[in-house]
Structure formats: C-alpha cells, structure tokens
Motif scaffolding. Structure first.
Motif, PDB file in Angstrom:
ATOM      1  N   SER A 146      -2.750  20.691  -2.529  1.00 37.16           N
ATOM      2  CA  SER A 146      -4.134  20.283  -2.269  1.00 37.16           C
ATOM      3  C   SER A 146      -5.080  21.349  -2.791  1.00 37.16           C
ATOM      4  N   ASP A 147      -6.249  20.898  -3.241  1.00 34.88           N
ATOM      5  CA  ASP A 147      -7.268  21.809  -3.756  1.00 34.88           C
ATOM      6  C   ASP A 147      -8.634  21.143  -3.563  1.00 34.88           C
ATOM      7  N   LEU A 148      -9.436  21.718  -2.656  1.00 29.81           N
ATOM      8  CA  LEU A 148     -10.740  21.154  -2.324  1.00 29.81           C
ATOM      9  C   LEU A 148     -10.584  19.697  -1.904  1.00 29.81           C
ATOM     10  N   LYS A 149     -11.181  18.756  -2.649  1.00 27.10           N
ATOM     11  CA  LYS A 149     -11.146  17.352  -2.237  1.00 27.10           C
ATOM     12  C   LYS A 149      -9.973  16.583  -2.834  1.00 27.10           C
ATOM     13  N   ASN A 150      -9.075  17.265  -3.507  1.00 24.61           N
ATOM     14  CA  ASN A 150      -7.961  16.594  -4.187  1.00 24.61           C
ATOM     15  C   ASN A 150      -6.611  16.913  -3.545  1.00 24.61           C
ATOM     16  N   ALA A 151      -5.775  15.904  -3.424  1.00 20.09           N
ATOM     17  CA  ALA A 151      -4.370  16.071  -3.042  1.00 20.09           C
ATOM     18  C   ALA A 151      -3.536  15.570  -4.222  1.00 20.09           C
ATOM     19  N   THR A 152      -2.613  16.403  -4.699  1.00 18.01           N
ATOM     20  CA  THR A 152      -1.823  16.068  -5.885  1.00 18.01           C
ATOM     21  C   THR A 152      -0.362  15.887  -5.492  1.00 18.01           C
ATOM     22  N   ILE A 153       0.218  14.765  -5.891  1.00 21.83           N
ATOM     23  CA  ILE A 153       1.612  14.447  -5.564  1.00 21.83           C
ATOM     24  C   ILE A 153       2.367  14.180  -6.853  1.00 21.83           C
ATOM     25  N   THR A 154       3.462  14.908  -7.061  1.00 18.01           N
ATOM     26  CA  THR A 154       4.291  14.748  -8.255  1.00 18.01           C
ATOM     27  C   THR A 154       5.561  13.997  -7.897  1.00 18.01           C
ATOM     28  N   LEU A 155       5.815  12.894  -8.605  1.00 16.66           N
ATOM     29  CA  LEU A 155       7.015  12.081  -8.399  1.00 16.66           C
ATOM     30  C   LEU A 155       7.948  12.267  -9.580  1.00 16.66           C
ATOM     31  N   ASN A 156       9.243  12.205  -9.322  1.00 14.63           N
ATOM     32  CA  ASN A 156      10.220  12.337 -10.402  1.00 14.63           C
ATOM     33  C   ASN A 156      11.388  11.401 -10.140  1.00 14.63           C
ATOM     34  N   GLY A 157      12.232  11.227 -11.163  1.00 17.85           N
ATOM     35  CA  GLY A 157      13.404  10.376 -11.022  1.00 17.85           C
ATOM     36  C   GLY A 157      13.104   8.892 -11.090  1.00 17.85           C
ATOM     37  N   LEU A 158      11.950   8.534 -11.642  1.00 18.51           N
ATOM     38  CA  LEU A 158      11.589   7.113 -11.762  1.00 18.51           C
ATOM     39  C   LEU A 158      12.321   6.494 -12.945  1.00 18.51           C
ATOM     40  N   GLU A 159      12.706   5.234 -12.812  1.00 20.92           N
ATOM     41  CA  GLU A 159      13.404   4.529 -13.876  1.00 20.92           C
ATOM     42  C   GLU A 159      12.474   3.540 -14.560  1.00 20.92           C
ATOM     43  N   LYS A 160      12.871   3.126 -15.750  1.00 21.75           N
ATOM     44  CA  LYS A 160      12.070   2.182 -16.517  1.00 21.75           C
ATOM     45  C   LYS A 160      12.140   0.779 -15.904  1.00 21.75           C
ATOM     46  N   GLY A 161      11.005   0.077 -16.008  1.00 20.17           N
ATOM     47  CA  GLY A 161      10.978  -1.321 -15.600  1.00 20.17           C
ATOM     48  C   GLY A 161      11.228  -1.565 -14.134  1.00 20.17           C
ATOM     49  N   ARG A 162      10.807  -0.639 -13.258  1.00 16.97           N
ATOM     50  CA  ARG A 162      11.052  -0.791 -11.826  1.00 16.97           C
ATOM     51  C   ARG A 162       9.735  -0.823 -11.054  1.00 16.97           C
ATOM     52  N   GLN A 163       9.767  -1.511  -9.913  1.00 14.84           N
ATOM     53  CA  GLN A 163       8.626  -1.576  -9.006  1.00 14.84           C
ATOM     54  C   GLN A 163       8.834  -0.541  -7.905  1.00 14.84           C
ATOM     55  N   TYR A 164       7.809   0.286  -7.641  1.00 17.83           N
ATOM     56  CA  TYR A 164       7.910   1.332  -6.627  1.00 17.83           C
ATOM     57  C   TYR A 164       6.713   1.242  -5.672  1.00 17.83           C
ATOM     58  N   GLU A 165       6.866   1.873  -4.514  1.00 17.32           N
ATOM     59  CA  GLU A 165       5.749   2.001  -3.580  1.00 17.32           C
ATOM     60  C   GLU A 165       5.764   3.396  -2.979  1.00 17.32           C
ATOM     61  N   LEU A 166       4.705   4.143  -3.224  1.00 18.89           N
ATOM     62  CA  LEU A 166       4.537   5.470  -2.630  1.00 18.89           C
ATOM     63  C   LEU A 166       3.916   5.302  -1.252  1.00 18.89           C
ATOM     64  N   THR A 175      -8.359  11.668  -4.551  1.00 21.89           N
ATOM     65  CA  THR A 175      -9.634  12.343  -4.305  1.00 21.89           C
ATOM     66  C   THR A 175     -10.283  11.761  -3.048  1.00 21.89           C
ATOM     67  N   PHE A 176     -10.804  12.660  -2.191  1.00 22.16           N
ATOM     68  CA  PHE A 176     -11.387  12.254  -0.913  1.00 22.16           C
ATOM     69  C   PHE A 176     -12.856  12.701  -0.836  1.00 22.16           C
ATOM     70  N   ASP A 177     -13.537  12.243   0.187  1.00 25.20           N
ATOM     71  CA  ASP A 177     -14.948  12.603   0.345  1.00 25.20           C
ATOM     72  C   ASP A 177     -15.133  13.894   1.139  1.00 25.20           C
ATOM     73  N   GLN A 178     -14.028  14.511   1.525  1.00 25.78           N
ATOM     74  CA  GLN A 178     -14.062  15.811   2.189  1.00 25.78           C
ATOM     75  C   GLN A 178     -12.963  16.690   1.598  1.00 25.78           C
ATOM     76  N   ASN A 179     -13.070  17.971   1.841  1.00 28.94           N
ATOM     77  CA  ASN A 179     -11.961  18.839   1.478  1.00 28.94           C
ATOM     78  C   ASN A 179     -10.735  18.477   2.310  1.00 28.94           C
ATOM     79  N   VAL A 180      -9.557  18.610   1.717  1.00 27.73           N
ATOM     80  CA  VAL A 180      -8.325  18.236   2.408  1.00 27.73           C
ATOM     81  C   VAL A 180      -7.275  19.328   2.265  1.00 27.73           C
ATOM     82  N   ASN A 181      -6.311  19.264   3.166  1.00 31.50           N
ATOM     83  CA  ASN A 181      -5.153  20.147   3.042  1.00 31.50           C
ATOM     84  C   ASN A 181      -3.903  19.351   3.391  1.00 31.50           C
ATOM     85  N   THR A 182      -2.759  19.821   2.867  1.00 30.82           N
ATOM     86  CA  THR A 182      -1.482  19.113   3.048  1.00 30.82           C
ATOM     87  C   THR A 182      -0.429  20.116   3.530  1.00 30.82           C
ATOM     88  N   PRO A 183      -0.346  20.331   4.829  1.00 31.91           N
ATOM     89  CA  PRO A 183       0.622  21.310   5.357  1.00 31.91           C
ATOM     90  C   PRO A 183       2.051  21.001   4.910  1.00 31.91           C
TER      91      PRO A 183
END
Length: 464
Positions: free
Chosen positions: A89-109, A61-69
């Motif tokens: 993206s929708d108004l002030k929100n950008a939504t990112i869906t991640l998949n294929g994550l494994e149990k007990g692992r450290q990740y960085e987006l 969530t941001f303090d302005q409307n956003v878009n993600t080309p």
C-alpha cells in the motif's frame, strides 16, 4: 495542581476535543465521520478480459489513504487457481500482484473485509473482481530441430525418433537407485521379462565424485553397456551447493544454504565461482559420453517452481528455484551457453513444469521437451487433463511424464489421452523386488509392458 495549571490542562483537553470535531461552513461543529475508504478506481475493473497471464498487477485506488497489514494478506484469494504473490500500500493505492494464471481461464480475486484499512482503522468492505485471461494461442507445429546447434548425429536420431512416435507410442524409462547403476531397470526386467527403453541416471553426488572416491562418474561402463545393448540414456542432476561460502557441507535444499541463486550468474560472487566449477565438472562428465557418441536426454534444474503456484505460501523445493523465475531462467540459460562454449552437442534438453509456472520457462530456444512430474494421483483422467493442458500451452514441444510415483496405470492414462513422449517412475531405495514398491509396483509395470504402444529396450531401432 494550582488554579492556573488546572485551567491550562482544561484548555488542552478542549483543544483535543475540537481536533476531533470539525466546524461546518456556518461555524457549527461537525463530527469527523469514521467511514471506510471508498474504492474509486482499479487498473483491473470487474469483468475484465484478455488479461495477460501468468502474472498481473492490480492497483486499487481509494478516496482515503489506506494500509494493508501483512498479518491479513493470507486472507486474499483467487478462485480457480493462481496465487497472491504480493500486497503493498502507498497513500491511496493498494497494489496486489497475482501469479500462476493460465491462459483462457476465468478467475475471481476476493479481498475480504479486514484486509485493507483507512487512516481511522475502519476496514474496507469485501471486494470481488472477476476477470478472464487471454485465450490460448493457436497451436504451433512441433519443433523439428533440437535447440542445440549442430547436434551430434546420434542425438538427432533419438530426437527424430521421438518426433516420429509422438502421440502413437510412448517410451518406458526407469531411474537409477541414487548411484551409477541400473538397479531399477533390473527389477523391471525381473518382474516383466522386459527392460525399459531409457535408463535414467543422476549426477547427485558430483560433488563427491573422484578417482579415489566411493563414486566416480568418469567410470561410464554402466552407461556404455546400456547404450550398446540398444537402450537410450537419460540424466538429471540434483545439484548440491555449499551450505555457506567455503563450507564442505552441501545441500540442494534452499532452507539449508546461504547460496543465493540470484548471484549464481554474477561474475565475482562466491556463488558464481561455485557454479563455474560445478559446470566445468559436469561438462567433463557429459563429454565422456559424447566422445563415445552417446546422446543424453538431459533434465537439469527440475521442479524449479516447487508448489509456489499451488497455494499461498507455497515454496520452491530446490535452491535453483528459490529466488524466483527470473533468476532461474538466467541460470538455465547460463548452463546452456556454458555447454555450448564447451562444444557439448549430445544433449536433448528437458524442462520440467510444475503447472501455472510459465514465468519459469527458459524459452523455446533452450528447451526440447516439456516434462511433468506427477505423484499420488490414481485418476487417469485427471492425469490426462494435466497432459492436455501442457500440450496446449506448449504445443510446439514434446511432452513427457518425466517423473511419476503412485499414479494411475499407463493404460488408464493412455486411454484418457495422456499421450506422453516417455514415462519414468522414481526408484525405491533398497528395493529387492517390485512387490509393494512405493512408486511403481510389479502390477503397474506388467500393465505398462503389456501395451503395444509402450516401447521397451528391445523395441528400439538402432540410434548409432
């Protein structure tokens, strides 16, 4: 342009300028600040733990409307595996869906600068979010019963034997050369003097099978002979569907057909009519073996996830995985329930994982063995790492090297603790010997057959 028109035009320009400059509370002009949107919140804060794999959705969530080309979506990445499945993206929100994550692992987006923009076209600075998924569940004991209700006694004997030897010995297997044959098994015998324990077949040409056709799966003598000589039977199915409704041309490649997997289990669709007709045909073939009391290690709908979870832009290789995990699971269960209604009880069900694809798993009640197909990996330790990962995630199931080609020798895999239930190299078309074999040459097979823990056909106890 007359004087009045000139004045009107000048006033219009002044109004436009004033629209760009605001006024302060004291009446003074203020320039609109062209600043990047500021991140004000995230449903997955940096440093989060216990994130539930394999799939998670992050809302920024941001303090302005956003878009993600869409052109910049491929710039978003995850360190240590997984894939970015969707960005919206929708108004002030950008939504990112991640998949294929494994149990007990450290990740960085990692969301680089130049992916998310504000209304004034100014890009958000780079965003990094580190998180850890839930720890691996405690190991579950191996399932001692088959998922099929009231299995045929011979089927249960085979499964009980697999349980008995698991971790101590491994069954050898070979794959039929396209058609209804044991050509590869004969090549192995020619090179080593021993037959593999399991002969695998493929119903790939079921669409063409018939009494007057070049291929007829109702003629089961080759299977019967192998079973009567003490061997075990396995089967898969490269399931071909029409390229379009009412077409005579068929394929198993998703890019070559209009067949939609999401419609395959919906009654009234043309896809469901195809599925029902094909399941009737394949069930009749399986019943021919059941009547002769021959159990089958059954591996349908394999490699469903393709390389979806290996990298951004990965795709399913077969139509049955092309519509995603939910449609695939429904299809697997549909087949399982169809066979159950047909009274089929001679199958040991093998589901093939591609790694990072828990979402595709049909469920414990529909699977007996977890398979993994591995190609072009000569490092036995890396293969063993895959085995250990699968055995940890599915500790309640046997784990098999359900297909392989151009991989480390079985002795190297075993010494690295890859304790497969069985292994099966793929065939090479029109090979006359194992010399220079594409997937498993004479040297590879000789190494395998020399190991005391590798079970050949002659080593098997009677399963009748």
């Amino acid at each position: 342009m007359n004087k009045n028109q000139f004045i009107l035009r000048l006033l219009s320009v002044c109004v436009s300028v004033l629209c760009f400059f605001g006024c302060g509370s004291d009446g003074s002009e203020k320039e609109v600040q062209l600043v990047a949107p500021r991140l004000t919140g995230s449903t997955l804060p940096d440093g989060s733990v216990e994130v539930v794999p394999p799939k998670t959705t992050i809302v920024l969530t941001f303090d302005q409307n956003v878009n993600t080309p869409a052109a910049y979506h491929s710039l978003v990445s995850i360190k240590e595996g997984g894939v970015v499945e969707k960005i919206t993206s929708d108004l002030k929100n950008a939504t990112i869906t991640l998949n294929g994550l494994e149990k007990g692992r450290q990740y960085e987006l990692i969301i680089p600068k130049g992916v998310i923009f504000g209304p004034t076209k100014v890009s958000v600075e780079e965003i990094r979010i580190s998180f850890k998924t839930q720890s691996v569940d405690e190991s579950k004991p191996l399932d001692l019963s088959l998922c099929t209700e009231n299995p045929m006694s011979q089927t249960k004997k085979v499964y009980d034997y697999l349980l008995e030897i698991y971790g101590k010995k491994v069954l050898s297997g070979s794959m039929a050369n396209v058609n209804w044959n044991i050509a590869e098994a004969e090549l192995v015998y020619q090179a080593t003097g021993k037959y593999p324990a399991i002969a695998f077949f493929d119903y790939i040409h079921l669409f063409a099978s018939g009494e007057n056709s070049w291929i007829d799966y109702s003629k089961t003598q080759v299977v019967e002979d192998w079973w009567n000589n003490g061997g075990l039977i396995g089967a898969g199915w490269h399931w071909n569907v029409p390229v379009s409704e009412n077409s005579d041309k068929v394929t198993y490649r998703p890019e070559e057909t209009d067949f939609r997997t999401e419609n395959a289990t919906i009654e009234g669709t043309w896809e469901n009519k195809v599925v029902q007709a094909d399941l009737l045909k394949i069930s009749e073939c399986i019943k021919l073996l059941q009547v002769k009391q021959i159990p089958v290690i059954w591996r349908p709908l394999h490699e469903a996830a393709g390389n979806i979870y290996e990298f951004n832009g990965g795709k399913a290789w077969f139509w049955w995985g092309a519509a995603g995990a939910e449609a695939y699971r429904k299809l697997w269960i549909y087949m399982f329930e169809y066979f159950k209604k047909e009274g089929i009880n001679n199958l040991i069900w093998v589901w093939t994982t591609q790694g990072h694809d828990d979402a595709f798993y049909p469920g414990d009640e529909y699977v007996d063995i977890i398979g993994r197909d591995i190609y072009d990996q000569k490092n036995g330790i890396k293969i063993a790492d895959q085995y250990q990962s699968i055995a940890s995630d599915y500790s309640q199931k046997l784990v098999a090297l359900s297909e392989c080609g151009s991989v480390a020798k079985i002795s190297e895999q075993w010494n690295a603790d890859a304790r497969w239930s069985f292994f099966m190299p793929w065939y090479q078309y029109n090979a006359e010997t194992l010399e220079n074999h594409e997937h498993a040459d004479a040297e590879w097979w000789k190494d395998a057959m020399l190991q005391e823990y590798v079970i050949t056909r002659a080593d098997l106890p009677s399963m009748k």
